[in-house]
Design an enzyme around this catalytic site. Structure first.
Site: not given
Ligand code: APR
Length: 308
Positions: A9, A11, A14, A82, A88, A95, A120, A151, A175
């Site tokens: 991940g 995003g 990550g 979210r 969550r 997820n 989450n 927090r 959580h």
């Molecule tokens: N394999 C790899 N990456 C994936 C997959 C998968 N099968 N499915 C989704 N992703 C990637 C998305 O492409 C995205 O880049 O996971 C990333 C998630 O990033 P964001 O959308 O920015 O979400 P983020 O805020 O990083 O949160 C990720 O962590 O804190 C928790 O609740 C939050 O469940 C969420 C997770």
């Protein structure tokens, strides 16, 4: 030999976690995402930041898992975050599918790794990663408690106008909005907060902590990432460097705190083997009751999973 850490991940959470780890400069970091070119771009940018900040470029971005082989630790942040109005728990089905497929790939390449789950709903996603990986409970752990505790500590430090470094806060449980900030074990410079703040103020800080994630979702339109990314990196440090820190983690309980067969937030010793011990705090009667309510809420979400 340098350690190897995979972050799945790329995003918000990550990439922040990868950045924190890159700055430590003790490990190679592999960033995986399903979006084509995205993790490659993030890795390139983060490597170039090293030229400014003084760390060696050591990040690889990829859409596959070959590069992740033999990772010491894998952090799973893949999944949907979210949006305003969502809990969550609303993310559970989407997820679960994502965390299942990611875990399968991770384990194929790194059968001896320690998995740190961040996606989450956290407690339930730990169950998914444990069931799919078939790892022992010590090698699947979740990140939530460091964040919830941070927090709580931040709110206390603002309220009392003291350094956050001198606040020792404790938060247990799932959580979710039913997490349990443990007032009896929360101190400032060694003094219990019950001696420093009136009950009503403490109640407000506890409430704000419980709803702390939602407060950020409302402000940002998505969930937070700086504190979650930093918190996951702290857990990785303790595992990779065998620091044996006692940190609030989501660990699989088998009787501790009177809870059996459930992932919940508790203080745990984290070392090279993952969760090496669970610390048992003495709780007040009210806190024990709140912990049971939190466990029931987690069980409800786990009950929805296809694989438990
Ligand atoms: N394999 C790899 N990456 C994936 C997959 C998968 N099968 N499915 C989704 N992703 C990637 C998305 O492409 C995205 O880049 O996971 C990333 C998630 O990033 P964001 O959308 O920015 O979400 P983020 O805020 O990083 O949160 C990720 O962590 O804190 C928790 O609740 C939050 O469940 C969420 C997770």
């Amino acid at each position: 030999m340098r350690k190897k850490i995979t972050v799945v991940g790329a995003g918000n959470v990550g990439a922040t976690c990868a950045q924190e780890l890159a700055r430590r400069d003790y490990a190679d970091v592999v960033l995986v995402d399903i979006i084509p070119n995205y993790p490659q771009g993030k890795a390139l940018d983060l490597n170039q930041a090293g030229a400014v900040l003084g760390y060696e470029p050591a990040l690889t971005g990829t859409n596959g898992y070959d590069e992740t082989a033999n990772s010491d630790v894998v952090v799973i942040t893949a999944g949907r975050p979210r949006s305003p109005g969502m809990s969550r728990d609303d993310l559970v089905t989407t997820n679960e599918t994502i965390v299942s497929s990611v875990t399968r790939e991770v384990v194929r390449q790194s059968p001896k790794t320690v998995i740190v789950v961040v996606s989450n709903p956290l407690d339930a996603m730990c169950h998914v990663a444990k069931a799919v990986s078939r790892f022992p409970k010590s090698r699947v752990v979740g990140m939530a408690g460091i964040l919830d505790t941070a927090r709580f500590a931040a709110f206390i430090s603002q309220e009392l106008d003291v350094s956050v470094r001198d606040v020792t806060a404790v938060v247990l449980g799932g959580h979710g909005d039913q997490m349990v900030p443990v007032v009896s074990a929360t101190t400032v410079g060694g003094i219990p907060i019950a001696e420093l703040l009136p009950k009503g103020r403490i109640r407000k800080l506890v409430e704000r902590t419980r709803l702390g994630g939602g407060e950020l979702v409302n402000l940002l339109g998505t969930s937070a990432w700086y504190a979650p990314g930093a918190a996951a990196a702290q857990m990785v440090d303790s595992i990779c460097l065998d620091q044996k820190r006692v940190l609030p983690c989501t660990a699989y309980l088998e009787g501790e705190y009177g809870i059996d067969g459930l992932y919940m937030g508790v203080p745990a010793k984290l070392g090279a083997g993952g969760v090496e011990d669970i610390v048992r705090l003495k709780l007040a009667a009210e806190e024990r009751k709140m912990l049971r309510a939190s466990a029931a809420a987690v069980r409800d979400v786990v009950g929805v999973l296809k694989r438990k």
